[in-house]
Design a protein around this motif. Structure first.
Motif, PDB file in Angstrom:
ATOM      1  N   GLU B 132      -5.564  -2.514 -11.686  1.00 12.65           N
ATOM      2  CA  GLU B 132      -6.426  -3.212 -10.750  1.00 12.65           C
ATOM      3  C   GLU B 132      -5.648  -4.313 -10.026  1.00 12.65           C
ATOM      4  O   GLU B 132      -5.667  -4.413  -8.804  1.00 12.65           O
ATOM      5  CB  GLU B 132      -7.620  -3.802 -11.512  1.00 12.65           C
ATOM      6  N   LEU B 133      -4.941  -5.118 -10.807  1.00 10.95           N
ATOM      7  CA  LEU B 133      -4.187  -6.215 -10.216  1.00 10.95           C
ATOM      8  C   LEU B 133      -3.039  -5.676  -9.370  1.00 10.95           C
ATOM      9  O   LEU B 133      -2.737  -6.197  -8.300  1.00 10.95           O
ATOM     10  CB  LEU B 133      -3.655  -7.143 -11.314  1.00 10.95           C
ATOM     11  N   LYS B 134      -2.431  -4.613  -9.854  1.00 13.38           N
ATOM     12  CA  LYS B 134      -1.313  -4.008  -9.132  1.00 13.38           C
ATOM     13  C   LYS B 134      -1.717  -3.650  -7.709  1.00 13.38           C
ATOM     14  O   LYS B 134      -0.987  -3.883  -6.752  1.00 13.38           O
ATOM     15  CB  LYS B 134      -0.875  -2.732  -9.872  1.00 13.38           C
ATOM     16  N   LYS B 135      -2.940  -3.061  -7.593  1.00 16.04           N
ATOM     17  CA  LYS B 135      -3.429  -2.650  -6.280  1.00 16.04           C
ATOM     18  C   LYS B 135      -3.870  -3.838  -5.451  1.00 16.04           C
ATOM     19  O   LYS B 135      -3.774  -3.836  -4.234  1.00 16.04           O
ATOM     20  CB  LYS B 135      -4.620  -1.684  -6.462  1.00 16.04           C
ATOM     21  N   ASP B 136      -4.392  -4.845  -6.162  1.00 16.69           N
ATOM     22  CA  ASP B 136      -4.995  -5.988  -5.478  1.00 16.69           C
ATOM     23  C   ASP B 136      -3.953  -6.965  -4.935  1.00 16.69           C
ATOM     24  O   ASP B 136      -4.197  -7.680  -3.973  1.00 16.69           O
ATOM     25  CB  ASP B 136      -5.946  -6.701  -6.441  1.00 16.69           C
ATOM     26  N   LEU B 137      -2.787  -6.983  -5.556  1.00 19.24           N
ATOM     27  CA  LEU B 137      -1.741  -7.911  -5.148  1.00 19.24           C
ATOM     28  C   LEU B 137      -1.343  -7.656  -3.694  1.00 19.24           C
ATOM     29  O   LEU B 137      -1.184  -6.516  -3.280  1.00 19.24           O
ATOM     30  CB  LEU B 137      -0.521  -7.695  -6.054  1.00 19.24           C
TER      31      LEU B 137
END
Lengths: 274, 434, 297
Positions: B132-137
């Motif tokens: 999730e964070l990977k995509k959101d960064l």
């Protein structure tokens, strides 16, 4: 006529010497700090900058104000002045009066300390202080500077101007060296103590680099470090900065004014008569 | 006998002075440990240091967020400390690393994360990061957070995640543009258009483009535009004696000499900001937090416009970020990550960025109306999309000094541009191989 | 000298102990440690333990043009400030030592006040005053007299002199006070002895005052030269060494190497070279003063 000219010149120089500081004070009392004024009298007088500057450190820690920095500076300075005067004068006394093996070696060692740029010793010094567990402590700020080559040198020079007959009399009466130092030499050397006291005060109060590297806790910061807070990476708040600088400068001027009458007489013999 | 007593007094004084101080600290050190023992659950204390945090309200907001985190994770206690930029926090972190006393979690200014990675002082974050964070960064950050360099253990790994980003782009005074009859910047203006406008705006005590030769951020985008880079990929050699560099420097020197105020060669950035606030500078390159400050001025509020950097070939903007890293010395990397993850969540990012005026690290926060409805913030976010970070060498500071000195030599005419670049290359190469 | 026995002599060392213990731990040991480090590659960022490199750090300095520029700038700074400070300080002291002058304490205080202000604070003030841009206070004032604005800290020829002006301004009072003390220590009888002779005040100065002030002059010269070689703070605050390298001094170079680039080995080598130069200079000055039969020791 010639006299008048002299007064005129002296007053002009006096004004030139003071004007940058007056300008600093004026800026700190002015309302708009964005536009720098060339006037030495604030146009819109306000103490707002002082109130803001005083409370500014609360941004970092609710319990810390500029007062905390003041207190830290006072503690460090008092310890450095009292301890420093004692240690330096003790050493200065034997170097001035006594003959013993290695005397000139000790004297030159004191002089050499003046020639060593602080930056040469900073890193190893930091490692030592760290090893002692003195980071963020008062002793970390104080102990490394408790003695100074300059102080030892000044005291030695001054003590040499005191007539030796007094000591010889005390010696014949059977008093010890420390008694003579404490009861004969120290009272006679008051001007030297006042002079060195002022110099040590100024030096301790204004020191910057060492506190910068040995204190990380905001509660342990001294005034000069406190000033850096107003210079952010992108925005400098000149009004607060000049207010803070004025607050930090005031004590030094006060101390000088209070003790200055000893100052000149102390320097007379202290540094000069060999 | 008397003398003996006197000496005893002396020694007692010395010992007393030192011991007196020593007891004070030992008491101090004991305090936190006592507190830590009280709860029954196994307690973990992590240390978290932030470089900077001196923007108004930033450290306070951070403390607030940390409190929330501690409530959510009662077994983790956070000791937070912010170190103002003026105190050179990176130097402090460095000395703390040498002496083995560094915190678990740090926020450092980029590219210092890459410097720390080179010395192996930090650990990769790939092991912790969720999809999730990977995509959101934001793309610029996932691009710039990857380490490439001589520490092979970390090569190609993600070493840092920003708390917030910043970018420098053109900020201008619409009023001055109107009065001079110069069209406002477009999103695709060229270097030539930019220069012509800056020159036209320079008159009647107004300077078209306020800039300073002291900061690489002021001129590097013009070099990047032409595809110039400071170092080669392996970071072993300066690549600045190319025609692109010469052209870019000549372009910038013409700007600084003809469209900026006197003394621009070594002026403090604060001075340009002040002149802009006084409406004596029409355009300058700055960060969003300063614009937020300016917006508080009712006189300026409606005059400020945010434009994009002019570009011919590659559109860039000088960007940076204050990034989290987890230190190798940390005994609680998992807990440090928990805190990191908490602080980069959409909600907290928004809350923090609203206070400090910087740009968020994650897309979900950036797409909030708070950013998209505000033309200033939108302008900066747009510039951030083209963001490019400064050279990520561990010798970055030395390189900065050399480039600054040599471009100043070229601006003052002490050296020709060619000679300045050659000398800079020689100095940088010497530095890199020392 | 009072006759002493051996036991008493041991006591003398105890007088020295506190001061020299601190010197030993916090100055002499660090100095030795630094010398040791100057033969190592010791980058506190990139390597964990120092690597022995022999004289490579010193050779690096020989090759680095910036080091030579910083040496040249430092020398310029010392030569341009120390004599000026001393001349003006002596002049101020002579003026303020006149028997017939009123408000002496007032003037003395005004002249001395810059000395008590911290260098960090006053450098910031100076930076704002000598700002080359349209907001520079000094330039605004000059323009009122019809003088073209100057580049000050942004002009590679003026940057260092602007800093020197600050240092002269700040230290003037200090030197004045020391000279004043020296002047007051000269007994009036000496002047009275020549009062009846037809000598000009210049002759009085040259043949009586100046020779008697020699120990003062030497003291000031030695301490000021040592201090000036280590100038750092005002440059760090005002110009950061620029424009170009036009105001980079030795200690600024050392700071850049050691605390910005973390090359401790090179920084230690710089420090050592500076230390040796200062040592030699001091010994020379000391010899000079001895040769003139005024004891410094």
């Amino acid at each position: 006529m010639k006299k008048l000219l002299l007064y005129l010149i002296l007053t002009l120089i006096a004004f030139l010497m003071l004007s940058p500081l007056l300008w600093m004070v004026s800026t700190s009392l002015s309302k708009d700090s964005v536009i720098v004024s060339t006037s030495l009298i604030p146009k819109e007088f306000t103490l707002e900058n002082y109130v803001k500057a005083w409370n500014f450190p609360r941004i970092f820690n609710k319990d810390v104000t500029f007062g905390t920095f003041f207190l830290n500076s006072i503690i460090v300075t008092v310890c450095l002045v009292i301890g420093g005067l004692f240690f330096d004068s003790l050493a200065g006394y034997v170097l001035a009066r006594k003959d013993f093996p290695g005397r000139s070696l000790f004297f030159y060692a004191a002089l050499i300390t003046l020639m060593i740029p602080f930056y040469v010793t900073a890193i190893p010094m930091f490692l030592i202080v760290k090893g002692l567990g003195w980071i963020n402590t008062y002793q970390g700020l104080i102990v490394p500077f408790l003695s100074s080559g300059f102080g030892i040198y000044m005291f030695k020079q001054y003590f040499q101007t005191i007539p030796i007959e007094l000591e010889e009399a005390a010696k014949i009466d059977g008093y010890s060296d420390f008694w003579i130092y404490a009861r004969v030499i120290v009272p006679l050397a008051k001007p030297a103590f006042a002079t060195m006291g002022i110099l040590k005060f100024l030096w301790s109060w204004n020191m910057f680099f060492w506190p910068l590297i040995v204190t990380t806790d905001i509660k342990m910061k001294v005034l000069q470090l406190g000033l850096t807070m107003f210079r952010g990476l992108n925005v400098t708040q000149w009004g607060l900065l000049t207010a803070g600088m004025t607050m930090a400068t005031l004590p030094t001027i006060l101390v000088y004014l209070l003790f200055q009458r000893y100052f000149t007489s102390g320097l007379i013999a202290g540094s000069l008569k060999g | 006998m008397r003398k003996f007593i006197a000496l005893l007094v002396v020694m007692a004084l010395i010992i007393g002075a030192m011991a007196g101080c020593a007891t004070k600290t030992s008491q101090k050190e004991q305090q936190p440990s006592q507190e830590a023992q009280q709860p029954t659950q196994p307690q973990v204390t992590i240390k978290f240091w932030q470089a900077g945090g001196d923007t108004a309200g930033a450290a306070e907001k951070m403390s607030e967020l940390i409190k929330k985190f501690e409530e959510k994770h009662p077994n983790i206690k956070v000791e937070y400390m912010a170190i103002p930029w003026a105190e050179e926090p990176h130097n402090k972190f460095q000395t703390a690393i040498v002496s083995g006393e560094v915190a678990d979690l740090l926020i450092v200014g980029s590219p210092f994360d890459h410097v720390l990675a080179s010395s192996g002082a930090i650990i990769p974050l790939d092991q912790f990061i969720d999809e999730e964070l990977k995509k959101d960064l934001m793309d610029v950050f996932s691009r710039e957070g990857i380490y490439h360099g001589k520490n092979k253990d970390l090569d190609g790994k993600l070493i840092s995640i920003p708390m917030f980003g910043d970018v420098r782009t053109i900020v201008y005074n619409k009023d001055i543009f109107k009065k001079a009859g110069v069209p406002e910047p477009t999103e695709s203006w060229t270097l030539e258009e930019f220069k012509q406008n800056a020159l036209k705006l320079t008159k009647d005590g107004v300077y078209g483009f306020g800039t300073s030769g002291r900061y690489a951020s002021q001129w590097l985008p013009f070099v990047w535009d032409k595809g110039g880079e400071i170092l080669n990929q392996e970071m072993t050699e300066a690549t600045i004696t190319t025609p692109e560099w010469k052209e870019a420097w000549e372009y910038y020197i013409e700007l600084i000499n003809k469209a900026s105020m006197p003394g621009s060669v070594n002026v403090n950035l604060a001075e340009i900001q002040k002149l802009f606030a006084q409406e004596k500078v029409a355009m300058f390159v700055t960060t969003q937090d300063y614009v937020e400050e300016l917006m508080k001025d009712p006189n300026l509020k409606d005059k400020i416009g945010v434009g994009q950097m002019p570009h011919d070939k590659y559109q860039t903007a000088f960007a940076g970020a204050d990034v989290f890293v987890i230190t190798k010395q940390s005994k609680h990397p998992k807990e440090a990550w928990e805190l990191l993850r908490f602080l980069v969540s959409t909600e907290n990012q928004l809350e923090y960025c609203k206070t400090v005026g910087f740009l968020p690290a994650v897309k979900s926060a950036a797409s909030d109306p708070y950013f998209t409805n505000d033309p200033v913030k939108k302008g900066f976010l747009q510039a951030l999309e083209h963001g490019k970070f400064y050279v990520k060498s561990d010798k970055a500071n030395g390189i900065t000094t050399i480039l600054r000195a040599e471009i100043q030599n070229a601006i003052t005419g002490k050296k020709s541009v060619q000679k300045a670049l050659e000398d800079a290359k020689q100095a940088i190469d010497l530095l890199l191989n020392s | 000298m009072i006759v002493t026995n051996r036991k008493e002599k041991v006591g003398y060392y105890l007088f020295l102990l506190p001061a020299y213990l601190i010197f030993a731990v916090f100055i002499f040991w660090p100095v030795v440690h630094s010398l040791y480090l100057s033969f190592f590659k010791y980058n506190i960022v990139t390597i964990t333990s120092p690597q022995f490199v022999g004289l490579r750090n010193y050779l690096y300095l020989l090759k680095d043009e910036v080091f030579w520029i910083s040496c040249k700038n430092t020398l310029f700074f010392v030569i341009g400030t120390v004599p000026v400070k001393m001349f003006l300080g002596l002049l101020a002291a002579m003026l303020l030592n006149r028997k017939d002058l009123k408000f002496k304490a007032f003037y003395r205080t005004c002249f001395y006040i810059p000395v008590v202000v911290s260098m960090v604070a006053i450098s910031i003030v100076w930076m704002l005053l000598f700002n080359p841009g349209p907001n520079g206070v000094v330039n605004i004032l000059l323009s009122k007299f019809g003088i073209q604005p100057l580049g000050w800290i942004a002009d590679s020829k003026l940057a260092l002199p602007t800093v020197m002006l600050l240092v002269i301004w700040k230290d003037l009072g200090y030197i004045m006070v020391i000279y004043l003390a020296g002047l007051m220590a000269i007994p009036d009888e000496i002047y009275e002895a020549v009062a009846l002779d037809p000598v000009s005040s210049w002759q009085k100065f040259w043949y009586i005052t100046w020779p008697l002030l020699k120990p003062t002059t030497i003291f000031i010269l030695i301490t000021q030269v040592i201090d000036s070689f280590q100038v750092f703070t005002p440059i760090y605050v005002m110009t950061e060494g620029g424009p170009g390298y036009s105001s980079t001094t030795i200690v600024n170079y050392l700071y850049d190497k050691g605390f910005r680039e973390y090359e401790m080995g090179i920084a230690c080598a710089v420090a050592y070279l500076l230390f040796v130069v200062l040592l030699v200079l001091t010994i020379l000055q000391n010899k000079l003063s001895k040769a003139e039969e005024v004891s410094y020791d």
